[in-house]
Motif scaffolding. Structure first.
Motif, PDB file in Angstrom:
ATOM      1  N   THR A   4     -52.667  -3.671  -6.713  1.00  0.00           N
ATOM      2  CA  THR A   4     -51.403  -4.416  -6.648  1.00  0.00           C
ATOM      3  C   THR A   4     -50.293  -3.540  -6.093  1.00  0.00           C
ATOM      4  OG1 THR A   4     -51.007  -3.909  -8.991  1.00  0.00           O
ATOM      5  CG2 THR A   4     -51.984  -6.039  -8.484  1.00  0.00           C
ATOM      6  N   LEU A   5     -50.347  -2.232  -6.334  1.00  0.00           N
ATOM      7  CA  LEU A   5     -49.370  -1.338  -5.725  1.00  0.00           C
ATOM      8  C   LEU A   5     -49.522  -1.345  -4.208  1.00  0.00           C
ATOM      9  CD1 LEU A   5     -47.804   1.852  -6.758  1.00  0.00           C
ATOM     10  CD2 LEU A   5     -49.288   2.094  -4.793  1.00  0.00           C
ATOM     11  N   MET A   6     -50.746  -1.223  -3.728  1.00  0.00           N
ATOM     12  CA  MET A   6     -50.994  -1.249  -2.279  1.00  0.00           C
ATOM     13  C   MET A   6     -50.546  -2.567  -1.672  1.00  0.00           C
ATOM     14  SD  MET A   6     -52.281   1.550  -0.974  1.00  0.00           S
ATOM     15  CE  MET A   6     -53.582   2.794  -0.979  1.00  0.00           C
ATOM     16  N   GLU A   7     -50.821  -3.666  -2.373  1.00  0.00           N
ATOM     17  CA  GLU A   7     -50.444  -4.985  -1.851  1.00  0.00           C
ATOM     18  C   GLU A   7     -48.932  -5.136  -1.757  1.00  0.00           C
ATOM     19  OE1 GLU A   7     -52.568  -7.666  -4.395  1.00  0.00           O
ATOM     20  OE2 GLU A   7     -54.517  -7.067  -3.546  1.00  0.00           O
ATOM     21  N   ALA A   8     -48.206  -4.607  -2.750  1.00  0.00           N
ATOM     22  CA  ALA A   8     -46.746  -4.686  -2.718  1.00  0.00           C
ATOM     23  C   ALA A   8     -46.183  -3.880  -1.560  1.00  0.00           C
ATOM     24  CB  ALA A   8     -46.176  -4.184  -4.045  1.00  0.00           C
ATOM     25  N   VAL A   9     -46.689  -2.676  -1.380  1.00  0.00           N
ATOM     26  CA  VAL A   9     -46.214  -1.822  -0.283  1.00  0.00           C
ATOM     27  C   VAL A   9     -46.574  -2.453   1.061  1.00  0.00           C
ATOM     28  CG1 VAL A   9     -46.437   0.429   0.828  1.00  0.00           C
ATOM     29  CG2 VAL A   9     -46.347   0.283  -1.662  1.00  0.00           C
ATOM     30  N   ASN A  10     -47.789  -2.952   1.181  1.00  0.00           N
ATOM     31  CA  ASN A  10     -48.228  -3.565   2.433  1.00  0.00           C
ATOM     32  C   ASN A  10     -47.385  -4.785   2.785  1.00  0.00           C
ATOM     33  OD1 ASN A  10     -50.291  -4.172   4.618  1.00  0.00           O
ATOM     34  ND2 ASN A  10     -50.428  -6.020   3.373  1.00  0.00           N
ATOM     35  N   HIS A  11     -47.101  -5.621   1.797  1.00  0.00           N
ATOM     36  CA  HIS A  11     -46.308  -6.827   2.041  1.00  0.00           C
ATOM     37  C   HIS A  11     -44.940  -6.467   2.608  1.00  0.00           C
ATOM     38  CE1 HIS A  11     -43.578 -10.159   0.873  1.00  0.00           C
ATOM     39  NE2 HIS A  11     -44.605 -10.915   1.226  1.00  0.00           N
ATOM     40  N   ASP A  12     -44.264  -5.503   1.972  1.00  0.00           N
ATOM     41  CA  ASP A  12     -42.933  -5.115   2.436  1.00  0.00           C
ATOM     42  C   ASP A  12     -42.990  -4.424   3.787  1.00  0.00           C
ATOM     43  OD1 ASP A  12     -41.764  -6.140   0.170  1.00  0.00           O
ATOM     44  OD2 ASP A  12     -41.718  -4.237  -0.901  1.00  0.00           O
ATOM     45  N   LEU A  13     -43.999  -3.566   3.969  1.00  0.00           N
ATOM     46  CA  LEU A  13     -44.096  -2.813   5.220  1.00  0.00           C
ATOM     47  C   LEU A  13     -44.434  -3.725   6.392  1.00  0.00           C
ATOM     48  CD1 LEU A  13     -43.829   0.203   5.952  1.00  0.00           C
ATOM     49  CD2 LEU A  13     -46.316   0.359   5.839  1.00  0.00           C
ATOM     50  N   ALA A  14     -45.326  -4.690   6.175  1.00  0.00           N
ATOM     51  CA  ALA A  14     -45.705  -5.614   7.245  1.00  0.00           C
ATOM     52  C   ALA A  14     -44.527  -6.483   7.670  1.00  0.00           C
ATOM     53  CB  ALA A  14     -46.874  -6.484   6.787  1.00  0.00           C
ATOM     54  N   ARG A  15     -43.743  -6.940   6.707  1.00  0.00           N
ATOM     55  CA  ARG A  15     -42.575  -7.764   7.035  1.00  0.00           C
ATOM     56  C   ARG A  15     -41.502  -6.938   7.757  1.00  0.00           C
ATOM     57  NH1 ARG A  15     -41.808 -12.602   4.183  1.00  0.00           N
ATOM     58  NH2 ARG A  15     -39.574 -12.236   4.051  1.00  0.00           N
ATOM     59  N   ASP A  16     -41.334  -5.706   7.327  1.00  0.00           N
ATOM     60  CA  ASP A  16     -40.330  -4.833   7.927  1.00  0.00           C
ATOM     61  C   ASP A  16     -40.744  -4.369   9.313  1.00  0.00           C
ATOM     62  OD1 ASP A  16     -37.849  -3.070   7.395  1.00  0.00           O
ATOM     63  OD2 ASP A  16     -39.364  -1.588   7.984  1.00  0.00           O
ATOM     64  N   ASN A  17     -42.041  -4.366   9.567  1.00  0.00           N
ATOM     65  CA  ASN A  17     -42.602  -3.684  10.719  1.00  0.00           C
ATOM     66  C   ASN A  17     -43.253  -4.635  11.722  1.00  0.00           C
ATOM     67  OD1 ASN A  17     -43.437  -1.122  11.910  1.00  0.00           O
ATOM     68  ND2 ASN A  17     -45.504  -1.759  11.382  1.00  0.00           N
ATOM     69  N   ALA A  18     -43.064  -5.929  11.553  1.00  0.00           N
ATOM     70  CA  ALA A  18     -43.828  -6.930  12.294  1.00  0.00           C
ATOM     71  C   ALA A  18     -43.787  -6.744  13.807  1.00  0.00           C
ATOM     72  CB  ALA A  18     -43.333  -8.324  11.929  1.00  0.00           C
ATOM     73  N   ALA A  19     -42.632  -6.389  14.359  1.00  0.00           N
ATOM     74  CA  ALA A  19     -42.481  -6.329  15.814  1.00  0.00           C
ATOM     75  C   ALA A  19     -43.001  -5.034  16.427  1.00  0.00           C
ATOM     76  CB  ALA A  19     -41.016  -6.512  16.189  1.00  0.00           C
ATOM     77  N   SER A  20     -43.152  -3.975  15.622  1.00  0.00           N
ATOM     78  CA  SER A  20     -43.464  -2.659  16.195  1.00  0.00           C
ATOM     79  C   SER A  20     -44.952  -2.421  16.409  1.00  0.00           C
ATOM     80  CB  SER A  20     -42.918  -1.552  15.289  1.00  0.00           C
ATOM     81  OG  SER A  20     -43.689  -1.450  14.108  1.00  0.00           O
ATOM     82  N   GLY A  21     -45.806  -3.084  15.621  1.00  0.00           N
ATOM     83  CA  GLY A  21     -47.237  -2.856  15.732  1.00  0.00           C
ATOM     84  C   GLY A  21     -47.704  -1.560  15.082  1.00  0.00           C
ATOM     85  N   ARG A  22     -46.820  -0.849  14.400  1.00  0.00           N
ATOM     86  CA  ARG A  22     -47.204   0.401  13.743  1.00  0.00           C
ATOM     87  C   ARG A  22     -47.953   0.117  12.438  1.00  0.00           C
ATOM     88  NH1 ARG A  22     -44.736   5.026  15.627  1.00  0.00           N
ATOM     89  NH2 ARG A  22     -43.035   4.733  17.118  1.00  0.00           N
ATOM     90  N   PHE A  23     -48.766   1.064  12.023  1.00  0.00           N
ATOM     91  CA  PHE A  23     -49.487   0.923  10.760  1.00  0.00           C
ATOM     92  C   PHE A  23     -49.669   2.291  10.120  1.00  0.00           C
ATOM     93  CE2 PHE A  23     -52.695   1.484  14.047  1.00  0.00           C
ATOM     94  CZ  PHE A  23     -53.545   2.422  13.492  1.00  0.00           C
ATOM     95  N   ILE A  24     -50.062   2.268   8.847  1.00  0.00           N
ATOM     96  CA  ILE A  24     -50.236   3.490   8.073  1.00  0.00           C
ATOM     97  C   ILE A  24     -51.526   3.370   7.269  1.00  0.00           C
ATOM     98  CG2 ILE A  24     -49.358   4.763   6.053  1.00  0.00           C
ATOM     99  CD1 ILE A  24     -46.522   4.097   7.056  1.00  0.00           C
TER     100      ILE A  24
END
Length: 204
Positions: free
Chosen positions: A51-71
């Motif tokens: 659930t920690l990973m899912e929370a971070v992923n949700h926020d990061l994906a929304r914040d990062n949608a246009a850049s195509g970057r990932f971690i």
């Protein structure tokens, strides 16, 4: 673009995160700084690794949608009182676990795509009960085993395992230093192609 951190979790458990941002440079560093902020915020509402990973992923994906970057990331929770390990992977290298009682290695594996790709992605919480005294966990980024020398040879996973097996009696700090010094000597004068990040944990 690499990041590691230690997080205080409920029940006096220890959280360890190692992550690696795609690409290099200022953009990757800023992307990782954002992920670190999301990670530390999510840790305040911690329930389990997935659930920690899912929370971070949700926020990061929304914040990062246009850049195509990932971690890619690996999160480990260590419960020393209950002698239990909990972890979750997000497209990252599995952590290595060395058992000194059997002189055997195992991987802390699990399913999960890199953070920031799909905001609806689900992650897996894995666990292991018990460990032998003196067990070692190594969490690193791919810059270690992908280090090359002047002949184009890779450092690889087997050399890393040999170092751990030979030096498992040493403390975590000494083991980490030996690994990084050996990688540097292997590289020789060949330029570094990626960051090297490594967390060593010794379990008593």
């Amino acid at each position: 673009g690499d990041y590691y951190d230690y997080l205080e979790l409920p029940g006096s458990h220890l959280g360890i995160i190692v992550a690696d941002a795609a690409d290099h440079g200022v953009g990757s560093a800023l992307h990782m700084a954002t992920a670190r902020a999301f990670m530390r915020f999510a840790a305040h509402h911690y329930n389990d690794p997935a659930t920690l990973m899912e929370a971070v992923n949700h926020d990061l994906a929304r914040d990062n949608a246009a850049s195509g970057r990932f971690i890619t990331a690996f999160f480990l929770e260590v419960d020393t009182l209950g002698r239990r390990l909990h972890w979750s992977r997000a497209g990252h290298e599995p952590a290595l676990l060395f058992d000194p009682a059997t002189i055997q290695f195992s991987e802390l594996n699990g399913k999960g795509i890199a953070l920031g790709v799909d905001e609806t992605a689900r992650y897996e919480s894995c666990s292991k009960d018990g460990w032998s005294a003196g067990s070692i966990i190594l969490i690193g980024t791919d810059g270690i085993h992908e280090t090359r020398n002047g002949n184009g040879d890779y450092f690889g996973h087997e050399r890393l395992k040999e170092i751990i097996a030979k030096n498992h009696h040493r403390d975590a700090e000494a083991l980490k230093r030996i690994i990084l010094e050996t990688v540097d000597a292997f590289r020789g004068g060949f330029p570094m192609e990626d960051d090297l990040t490594l967390v060593a944990v010794k379990l008593n």
